[in-house]
Design a protein around this motif. Structure first.
Motif, mmCIF file in Angstrom:
data_model
loop_
_atom_site.group_PDB
_atom_site.id
_atom_site.type_symbol
_atom_site.label_atom_id
_atom_site.label_comp_id
_atom_site.label_asym_id
_atom_site.label_seq_id
_atom_site.Cartn_x
_atom_site.Cartn_y
_atom_site.Cartn_z
ATOM 1 N N PHE A 79 0.805 -1.216 0.000
ATOM 2 C CA PHE A 79 0.000 0.000 0.000
ATOM 3 C C PHE A 79 0.840 1.269 0.000
ATOM 4 O O PHE A 79 0.446 2.266 -0.586
ATOM 5 N N ILE A 80 1.969 1.257 0.711
ATOM 6 C CA ILE A 80 2.754 2.468 0.923
ATOM 7 C C ILE A 80 4.232 2.130 0.757
ATOM 8 O O ILE A 80 4.723 1.185 1.364
ATOM 9 N N SER A 81 4.927 2.920 -0.072
ATOM 10 C CA SER A 81 6.368 2.708 -0.216
ATOM 11 C C SER A 81 7.101 3.503 0.849
ATOM 12 O O SER A 81 6.576 4.480 1.393
ATOM 13 N N SER A 82 8.329 3.111 1.136
ATOM 14 C CA SER A 82 9.090 3.810 2.166
ATOM 15 C C SER A 82 9.370 5.248 1.763
ATOM 16 O O SER A 82 9.551 6.106 2.615
ATOM 17 N N GLN A 83 9.379 5.564 0.451
ATOM 18 C CA GLN A 83 9.605 6.939 0.018
ATOM 19 C C GLN A 83 8.474 7.860 0.471
ATOM 20 O O GLN A 83 8.654 9.050 0.597
ATOM 21 N N ALA A 84 7.281 7.310 0.705
ATOM 22 C CA ALA A 84 6.147 8.131 1.110
ATOM 23 C C ALA A 84 6.142 8.427 2.608
ATOM 24 O O ALA A 84 5.389 9.277 3.062
ATOM 25 N N LEU A 85 6.968 7.739 3.370
ATOM 26 C CA LEU A 85 6.997 7.909 4.823
ATOM 27 C C LEU A 85 8.041 8.941 5.221
ATOM 28 O O LEU A 85 9.069 9.082 4.572
ATOM 29 N N PRO A 86 7.800 9.647 6.317
ATOM 30 C CA PRO A 86 8.807 10.592 6.801
ATOM 31 C C PRO A 86 10.091 9.863 7.196
ATOM 32 O O PRO A 86 10.047 8.742 7.688
ATOM 33 N N ASP A 87 11.228 10.506 6.955
ATOM 34 C CA ASP A 87 12.509 9.968 7.395
ATOM 35 C C ASP A 87 12.510 9.985 8.919
ATOM 36 O O ASP A 87 12.324 11.031 9.533
ATOM 37 N N PRO A 88 12.703 8.821 9.585
ATOM 38 C CA PRO A 88 12.633 8.782 11.045
ATOM 39 C C PRO A 88 13.716 9.614 11.722
ATOM 40 O O PRO A 88 13.574 9.994 12.873
ATOM 41 N N LYS A 89 14.793 9.952 10.998
ATOM 42 C CA LYS A 89 15.874 10.720 11.608
ATOM 43 C C LYS A 89 15.567 12.207 11.660
ATOM 44 O O LYS A 89 15.872 12.883 12.627
ATOM 45 N N ASN A 90 14.956 12.744 10.570
ATOM 46 C CA ASN A 90 14.721 14.191 10.559
ATOM 47 C C ASN A 90 13.275 14.581 10.256
ATOM 48 O O ASN A 90 12.978 15.762 10.168
ATOM 49 N N GLY A 91 12.384 13.610 10.058
ATOM 50 C CA GLY A 91 10.969 13.904 9.910
ATOM 51 C C GLY A 91 10.529 14.393 8.548
ATOM 52 O O GLY A 91 9.374 14.701 8.360
ATOM 53 N N ASN A 92 11.433 14.465 7.558
ATOM 54 C CA ASN A 92 10.974 14.909 6.240
ATOM 55 C C ASN A 92 10.671 13.712 5.342
ATOM 56 O O ASN A 92 10.881 12.574 5.709
ATOM 57 N N ASN A 93 10.168 13.983 4.161
ATOM 58 C CA ASN A 93 9.777 12.925 3.235
ATOM 59 C C ASN A 93 10.850 12.657 2.190
ATOM 60 O O ASN A 93 10.546 12.200 1.105
ATOM 61 N N LYS A 94 12.086 12.928 2.472
ATOM 62 C CA LYS A 94 13.142 12.765 1.472
ATOM 63 C C LYS A 94 13.932 11.497 1.753
ATOM 64 O O LYS A 94 15.060 11.537 2.211
ATOM 65 N N ASN A 95 13.323 10.359 1.453
ATOM 66 C CA ASN A 95 14.008 9.075 1.600
ATOM 67 C C ASN A 95 14.668 8.652 0.297
ATOM 68 O O ASN A 95 15.152 7.547 0.185
ATOM 69 N N ASN A 96 14.675 9.509 -0.719
ATOM 70 C CA ASN A 96 15.174 9.114 -2.036
ATOM 71 C C ASN A 96 16.663 8.808 -2.042
ATOM 72 O O ASN A 96 17.145 8.137 -2.940
ATOM 73 N N ASN A 97 17.411 9.281 -1.067
ATOM 74 C CA ASN A 97 18.832 8.963 -0.996
ATOM 75 C C ASN A 97 19.062 7.556 -0.460
ATOM 76 O O ASN A 97 20.175 7.078 -0.434
ATOM 77 N N ASN A 98 18.021 6.889 -0.046
ATOM 78 C CA ASN A 98 18.116 5.561 0.560
ATOM 79 C C ASN A 98 17.629 4.473 -0.392
ATOM 80 O O ASN A 98 16.983 3.538 0.023
ATOM 81 N N ASN A 99 17.907 4.586 -1.686
ATOM 82 C CA ASN A 99 17.362 3.642 -2.661
ATOM 83 C C ASN A 99 17.757 2.198 -2.394
ATOM 84 O O ASN A 99 17.035 1.282 -2.743
ATOM 85 N N ASN A 100 18.907 1.957 -1.770
ATOM 86 C CA ASN A 100 19.317 0.584 -1.465
ATOM 87 C C ASN A 100 18.455 -0.027 -0.363
ATOM 88 O O ASN A 100 18.436 -1.233 -0.186
ATOM 89 N N ASN A 101 17.723 0.778 0.391
ATOM 90 C CA ASN A 101 16.838 0.276 1.442
ATOM 91 C C ASN A 101 15.370 0.434 1.055
ATOM 92 O O ASN A 101 14.508 0.532 1.909
ATOM 93 N N ASN A 102 15.090 0.472 -0.257
ATOM 94 C CA ASN A 102 13.721 0.705 -0.739
ATOM 95 C C ASN A 102 12.737 -0.272 -0.102
ATOM 96 O O ASN A 102 12.919 -1.480 -0.153
ATOM 97 N N ASN A 103 11.686 0.262 0.510
ATOM 98 C CA ASN A 103 10.585 -0.482 1.129
ATOM 99 C C ASN A 103 10.977 -1.274 2.373
ATOM 100 O O ASN A 103 10.168 -2.031 2.878
ATOM 101 N N ILE A 104 12.193 -1.136 2.888
ATOM 102 C CA ILE A 104 12.573 -1.836 4.109
ATOM 103 C C ILE A 104 11.664 -1.393 5.262
ATOM 104 O O ILE A 104 11.164 -2.205 6.021
ATOM 105 N N MET A 105 11.436 -0.088 5.370
ATOM 106 C CA MET A 105 10.619 0.432 6.467
ATOM 107 C C MET A 105 9.191 -0.093 6.415
ATOM 108 O O MET A 105 8.583 -0.357 7.437
#
Length: 138
Positions: A79-105
């Motif tokens: 239903f939801i990709s990890s890119q749509a979730l806030p970054d747990p470290k800083n609260g923003n929605n910029k998880n695009n730098n984490n492509n190697n961890n896609n959908n892990i969250m």
């Protein structure tokens, strides 16, 4: 129509076959009322009160969004990709730098304060894991 084998009555009305059924219509036309009747169809009723022929699959559940509910270890990645979730470290929605961890969250999603969308996704997954054959959403 359906002929009852023991009472000899012929029932006429709405039978919803297995599969995906969508009820649509304008506001205040009875969609939520119909869903509520289907929802309570899992319970026994008093004979003669007009509801005894509303029968639903006993595994049926109504799924809703529940803002603020806790979720622990649920795979909501369908239903939801990890890119749509806030970054747990800083609260923003910029998880695009984490492509190697896609959908892990979202493959093992946990939170103490779910949003409406993540809670509804988790509710669907949890009910399917419990073996429901019918989901109602309004």
């Amino acid at each position: 129509s359906y002929k009852t084998p023991n009472l000899g009555l012929e029932l006429k009305g709405l039978a919803i076959p297995p599969g995906l059924s969508i009820i649509t219509g304008g506001g205040f036309h009875g969609k939520s009322t119909l869903l509520r009747a289907i929802e309570v169809g899992i319970y026994n009723k008093i004979p003669g009160d007009g509801r005894e022929w509303i029968v639903s699959d006993e595994t049926m559940v109504k799924v809703s969004a529940e803002d603020g509910r806790p979720i622990s270890g649920v795979d909501i990645s369908n239903f939801i990709s990890s890119q749509a979730l806030p970054d747990p470290k800083n609260g923003n929605n910029k998880n695009n730098n984490n492509n190697n961890n896609n959908n892990i969250m979202t493959k093992n999603f946990s939170t103490q304060n779910a949003s409406g969308s993540t809670s509804q996704a988790a509710n669907v997954v949890e009910m399917l894991e419990m073996g429901t054959k019918c989901l109602l959403m309004d």
